[in-house]
Design a protein around this motif. Sequence first.
Motif, PDB file in Angstrom:
ATOM      1  N   VAL A 223     -43.374  -2.863  99.180  1.00 42.68           N
ATOM      2  CA  VAL A 223     -42.471  -1.615  98.360  1.00 42.68           C
ATOM      3  C   VAL A 223     -43.545  -1.193  97.291  1.00 42.68           C
ATOM      4  N   ARG A 226     -45.266   2.164  98.442  1.00 46.44           N
ATOM      5  CA  ARG A 226     -44.389   3.795  98.415  1.00 46.44           C
ATOM      6  C   ARG A 226     -44.805   4.281  97.515  1.00 46.44           C
ATOM      7  N   LYS A 246     -40.300  -2.161  92.721  1.00 44.81           N
ATOM      8  CA  LYS A 246     -39.926  -0.569  92.598  1.00 44.81           C
ATOM      9  C   LYS A 246     -40.439  -0.058  91.327  1.00 44.81           C
ATOM     10  N   ASP A 285     -35.508   5.689  91.798  1.00 44.52           N
ATOM     11  CA  ASP A 285     -35.901   4.658  92.125  1.00 44.52           C
ATOM     12  C   ASP A 285     -36.956   4.308  93.446  1.00 44.52           C
ATOM     13  N   ASP A 286     -36.895   5.176  94.266  1.00 42.40           N
ATOM     14  CA  ASP A 286     -37.596   5.416  95.339  1.00 42.40           C
ATOM     15  C   ASP A 286     -37.841   6.913  96.041  1.00 42.40           C
TER      16      ASP A 286
END
Length: 605
Positions: A223, A226, A246, A285-286
Amino acid sequence: MRYIIVDAFLERERQIQNGMSESQLNVFEKCRAPRMDYCILSHRWTTEVTYEEMESLTKIENKNEIRSRSGYQKILRCCERTQCDGLGLLWIDTCCVDFSNVPETSDVINSMFQLYQNSKYCYAYLHDTSVFPTRRDDKMFGRFDGWPEWFSRGWTLQELIAPENLRFFNKDWEYVGDKRSLAPKLAEITKVPVRVLRDGLSSYHPSAAQVISWAADRRTLCVEDRAYSLLGLLDVNMPVLYGEGKRAFLRLQLEVMRMSNDQSIFAWKHSVTCSVRWTGGVLADDPIFFRDCHDVIKMEPKEFYEGLSLLWESDAKGLVTSQGDEGIPAFIVTNGAIQIRLPLLPYYGCPSVFLAALACRKENDPLPVTIGLASFASNYYRYSGATGPLQLLPQYRQLSLAYRGQRSQAITFKLDDRMVPYYGFTRTDVLPDGESLAGNSLRLSDTSPLAIVSYVNSAVNSSFAIAFGFCFGQDWVHIICDEHEAIDVEKVHRRVWNTGAEYARVMSEVRFGKRGRPHYAKHEPLPCTIWTVKVICGGLEDSSDRRVTVDVIPLPGGHWKTHEWEPVYDIEDNIHMPCLMKKTSWIGGRFDNHTLLVGLDSQGV
């Protein structure tokens, strides 16, 4: 930095094939800047060969197992291709980096964009196709959005954009095209503009939101990648800390703000695939939240002021210049918040909720992008879903934007409405759904923050609703009985969504400094009736349970004004005594004409 010495690697492989396994040829060259032009490989990881295995291959007993791996065969074919192109050095991430060395890994990740950018040739190996794709094939590549897997990976985005000379090879290492000639099709597949593919990032100067949007639907094994795979594309550096999850993407956005005043970093939207949140930090968050930002571009000051004037039909430039600043304000990142000046318009009836304008716009729209904000305590938070009329005069404020949402556990409202039928009212609807009130308990959280329970007396055509909310980590209850027709819970839900931030603020102020008085009462008259709705809400602040008692009683003297929340002095909080029954009094000392039950369990025991 290590590079494979192509001739040495091929010679070692030839010697191994001929049984000369004792050869100690050095296959790596270590240098900060290579002495000659080099090739670089862009690929999807499979069964790879590590740096340690590559370095000491001839000493390893299972070298034949290593050589049979698809990852080793990929290195071999890539070296052969590099030699054919007349180059002597090759860089492949899987075996040129010692990933057990944390500082080395961090250094490589922060400089990887430049590694690809400075290469003479970059080979993109499409391991799962024989031809370059010209159309989606969901049957063959359904797991990867209809295209070969290379196009779905997070790291291959920078490997697509950074190198000037990118060549594509199929699974048999046959050449199938280059980036410049294939740019229109690549733009269709990846959403990266043709101009960027042909001339690089420096020719286009995309906004931060645009760059992140290209990665929105890409996947990474970790993660954290990302965020890390976007470092070079956003021209920032930061420490690599695998295990932070994250938070890596949060740190990435903060680094972007330290390097520029690009307000498009706030232009993201909640994904339809994610749970609805009322409030949260102003940072996403993403990358998936930037999916619709592929056409968001930055605005220069003059363009921004003109767009702002069109958006709000006001002298926005005069508003800004009156504050002594004609430029786009810079960010000041502090511990937990971002200091910035933004133009705002409050919503009517919602003094805590605002629409803020950003210095960015959609490519074919002159109006600035807007986002919802809500104030709570000393900070402003992202606020989703607000609708309705705005006030006329914009405000220009210095804001403290919280970049993290408040950490909060879920809250459970235990509803006791058994006295409501005394005067003919019955519970009718519950929103989000009828099952959410199972066992007279409503559980709300950041991702399920609002519920409405409605009641009706058909004989006298009267109805009311109770709203239960959870916003900024603060629970609240509100009575709705000003509707002139039957309560529509969906309509009430939309209406209350706008004002939830204000109700949370009010409830927080009511409770502030009053931990010894955990019960509060409020009442609202029912229009055109002789009744009023009374609610008592209680529970200790450090508990995740709130008890809410609802009753309908006659108006004293036929008339009563609406009151705000007031503490109830003669009710003890008896969390450990659920069968307590007490009589409560109105403010002013008059007792109700029947007993109001507080703190009973669902069986009334």
